[in-house]
Design an enzyme around this catalytic site. Structure first.
Site, PDB file in Angstrom:
ATOM      1  CE  LYS A   1      -5.878   1.784   6.544  1.00 53.74           C
ATOM      2  NZ  LYS A   1      -4.704   2.098   5.729  1.00 53.74           N
TER       3      LYS A   1
ATOM      4  CD  GLU B   1      -2.616   1.325   2.611  1.00 61.50           C
ATOM      5  OE1 GLU B   1      -3.064   0.291   3.146  1.00 61.50           O
ATOM      6  OE2 GLU B   1      -2.779   2.468   3.087  1.00 61.50           O
TER       7      GLU B   1
ATOM      8  NE  ARG C   1      -0.143   8.212   5.448  1.00 61.14           N
ATOM      9  CZ  ARG C   1      -0.038   7.391   6.468  1.00 61.14           C
ATOM     10  NH1 ARG C   1       0.991   7.489   7.280  1.00 61.14           N
ATOM     11  NH2 ARG C   1      -0.950   6.487   6.689  1.00 61.14           N
TER      12      ARG C   1
ATOM     13  CB  THR D   1      -2.924   8.213   2.791  1.00 60.63           C
ATOM     14  OG1 THR D   1      -2.195   7.247   3.544  1.00 60.63           O
ATOM     15  CG2 THR D   1      -3.273   9.355   3.733  1.00 60.63           C
TER      16      THR D   1
HETATM   17  C1  3PG Z   1      -0.332   4.091   8.645  1.00 57.98           C
HETATM   18  O1  3PG Z   1      -1.275   4.836   8.696  1.00 57.98           O
HETATM   19  O2  3PG Z   1       0.819   4.483   8.500  1.00 57.98           O
HETATM   20  C2  3PG Z   1      -0.626   2.657   8.685  1.00 57.98           C
HETATM   21  O3  3PG Z   1      -1.814   2.437   9.321  1.00 57.98           O
HETATM   22  C3  3PG Z   1       0.482   1.877   9.291  1.00 57.98           C
HETATM   23  O4  3PG Z   1       0.427   1.959  10.648  1.00 57.98           O
HETATM   24  P1  3PG Z   1       1.631   1.315  11.480  1.00 57.98           P
HETATM   25  O5  3PG Z   1       2.829   2.193  11.213  1.00 57.98           O
HETATM   26  O6  3PG Z   1       1.157   1.382  12.897  1.00 57.98           O
HETATM   27  O7  3PG Z   1       1.809  -0.076  10.972  1.00 57.98           O
END
Ligand code: 3PG
Length: 243
Positions: A159, A71, A75, A99
């Site tokens: 999710k 994924e 960002r 995101t």
């Molecule tokens: C994120 O938003 O970066 C993901 O949900 C990953 O979360 P994590 O860094 O806690 O695995």
């Protein structure tokens, strides 16, 4: 920016033009192809790429580590070009755009090579836009009300974010007792320490996590370490699923 169409004009029985809200009539059909593959893999690395130059070494490490998927979060400025390069070099790799916050990003992500759209929260505009374009979408939810909105649109995979902070496994089990048609991808706070507990729950189709692709490892060019941690994650999935 492209204009999102949330309604269309149709005729009622009297022949009068009335407004029909697309979101109420279009539901997702057969949209779980990529999510089904995510389920086979069990874990999806959630990646923040700050520099496009890291995209291909990262993809190579993931593929060689046994997880041909990622994924890639929107960002950073580098996300779109990174997806493009990964898709070109590894066409069989499953790339989710994460995101995703606007329909314009949906278009850019899909054009770059993403095959599923993931969002941190439930944004009806993005979900309806994806459904209307037959683009697979896995929106974030954290409450029964948001889950209800997903179920109403025919989605069977969502999710759950931020998983640990929002109640973790207990919350997922409680919600899915009421909404029996959906499966969950918890993300946020998942790691090698707790992934087995999550995957042992039959309501969970896979887990998202960044622990094997942390930003500091990417920045330091530690792609061998990423490959090793990816292999470990794959082995954890195998262990829990062989029981
Ligand atoms: C994120 O938003 O970066 C993901 O949900 C990953 O979360 P994590 O860094 O806690 O695995």
């Amino acid at each position: 920016m492209r204009k999102y169409k949330s309604h269309k004009s149709v005729k009622n029985k009297k022949g009068e033009a009335v407004r029909q809200d697309l979101s109420l009539f279009q539901t997702a059909k057969n949209m779980s192809t990529v999510a089904d593959k995510f389920e086979e893999l069990g874990v999806i690395p959630v990646v923040v790429l700050n520099d496009v130059k890291d995209a291909l070494p990262l993809a190579k490490a993931l593929v060689e580590g046994g997880l041909p998927c990622a994924e890639v979060t929107f960002r950073t400025e580098a996300a779109e070009e990174s997806i493009k390069q990964i898709h070109k070099a590894y066409p069989d790799m499953l790339i989710a755009a994460g995101t995703v916050l606007t329909t314009e990003q949906v278009d850019r992500a899909v054009a770059a090579g993403a095959s599923i759209i993931v969002s941190p929260g439930f944004d009806p505009e993005i979900v309806d836009y994806c459904i209307s374009k037959n683009i697979e979408v896995c929106p974030g939810i954290v409450t029964p009300s948001e889950l209800a909105q997903a179920v109403k649109r025919g989605l069977t995979r969502v999710k759950f974010f931020p998983a640990e902070a929002a109640g973790g496994l207990a919350m997922i089990k409680a919600m899915c007792a009421a909404y029996t048609t959906v499966k969950i991808m918890p993300t946020g706070g998942i790691s090698a320490k707790n992934i087995k507990e999550y995957l042992a729950c039959d309501k969970i189709f896979c887990c998202g996590g960044s622990w094997m692709v942390k930003g500091d490892m990417i920045k330091a060019g530690e792609f061998d370490k990423i490959k090793e941690m990816t292999k470990e994650a794959v082995n954890l999935v195998k262990e829990i699923r062989s029981k």
